[in-house]
Scaffold this motif. Structure first.
Motif, PDB file in Angstrom:
ATOM      1  N   PRO A 158       0.785  -1.397   0.123  1.00 12.82           N
ATOM      2  CA  PRO A 158       0.088   0.418  -0.235  1.00 12.82           C
ATOM      3  C   PRO A 158       1.095   1.097  -0.334  1.00 12.82           C
ATOM      4  O   PRO A 158       2.083   1.038   0.096  1.00 12.82           O
ATOM      5  CB  PRO A 158      -0.682  -0.326   1.327  1.00 12.82           C
ATOM      6  N   ALA A 159       0.328   2.414   0.282  1.00 13.10           N
ATOM      7  CA  ALA A 159       1.284   3.997  -0.366  1.00 13.10           C
ATOM      8  C   ALA A 159       1.922   3.994   1.057  1.00 13.10           C
ATOM      9  O   ALA A 159       3.089   4.022   0.807  1.00 13.10           O
ATOM     10  CB  ALA A 159      -0.438   4.480  -0.763  1.00 13.10           C
ATOM     11  N   ASN A 160       1.657   3.864   2.136  1.00 14.21           N
ATOM     12  CA  ASN A 160       2.108   4.174   3.434  1.00 14.21           C
ATOM     13  C   ASN A 160       2.828   2.522   3.706  1.00 14.21           C
ATOM     14  O   ASN A 160       3.711   2.393   5.003  1.00 14.21           O
ATOM     15  CB  ASN A 160       1.142   4.399   4.630  1.00 14.21           C
ATOM     16  N   GLY A 161       2.892   1.137   2.809  1.00 13.10           N
ATOM     17  CA  GLY A 161       4.009   0.380   3.408  1.00 13.10           C
ATOM     18  C   GLY A 161       2.873  -1.052   4.091  1.00 13.10           C
ATOM     19  O   GLY A 161       1.596  -0.384   4.626  1.00 13.10           O
ATOM     20  N   TYR A 201       2.704  -1.596   7.257  1.00 12.84           N
ATOM     21  CA  TYR A 201       2.692  -1.876   8.989  1.00 12.84           C
ATOM     22  C   TYR A 201       0.762  -1.574   9.168  1.00 12.84           C
ATOM     23  O   TYR A 201       0.172  -1.122   8.376  1.00 12.84           O
ATOM     24  CB  TYR A 201       3.034  -0.787   9.372  1.00 12.84           C
ATOM     25  N   ASP A 202       0.558  -2.786   9.566  1.00  7.49           N
ATOM     26  CA  ASP A 202      -0.855  -2.457  10.690  1.00  7.49           C
ATOM     27  C   ASP A 202      -1.124  -2.270  11.478  1.00  7.49           C
ATOM     28  O   ASP A 202      -0.781  -2.681  12.509  1.00  7.49           O
ATOM     29  CB  ASP A 202      -1.512  -4.042   9.933  1.00  7.49           C
ATOM     30  N   ASP A 203      -2.095  -0.984  11.608  1.00  4.35           N
ATOM     31  CA  ASP A 203      -1.951  -0.475  12.939  1.00  4.35           C
ATOM     32  C   ASP A 203      -3.180  -1.696  14.024  1.00  4.35           C
ATOM     33  O   ASP A 203      -2.320  -1.828  15.145  1.00  4.35           O
ATOM     34  CB  ASP A 203      -3.154   1.156  12.601  1.00  4.35           C
ATOM     35  N   GLU A 205       3.941  -5.670  10.312  1.00  7.83           N
ATOM     36  CA  GLU A 205       4.162  -5.545   9.204  1.00  7.83           C
ATOM     37  C   GLU A 205       2.841  -7.141   9.060  1.00  7.83           C
ATOM     38  O   GLU A 205       3.636  -7.589   9.800  1.00  7.83           O
ATOM     39  CB  GLU A 205       5.524  -5.787   8.832  1.00  7.83           C
TER      40      GLU A 205
END
Length: 65
Positions: free
Chosen positions: A18-21, A23-25, A30
């Motif tokens: 995705p555009a922001n990498g 990393y999943d909040d 990751e």
């Protein structure tokens, strides 16, 4: 049921970042997803690189290869 030609191949392909990498909040790590399914990655190694599935805190991770 997978009805369109190429659907299974798309699920087995590597996840696109995705555009922001990756990393999943939600899981605070990751995580690679493709078409709504979790993909095997360095942080979450499951099966082969073409495997896909979904994680669950109670049941673990279900996968398909």
């Amino acid at each position: 049921m997978l009805t369109r030609p190429g659907s299974l191949e798309a699920l087995k392909a590597p996840a696109l970042p995705p555009a922001n990498g990756f990393y999943d909040d939600g899981i605070r790590a990751e995580a690679q997803f493709s078409m709504g399914f979790m993909k095997s990655s360095r942080e979450w190694p499951v099966g082969s690189p073409s495997a896909f599935g979904e994680g669950d805190a109670r049941l673990g991770i279900g996968e398909c290869e």
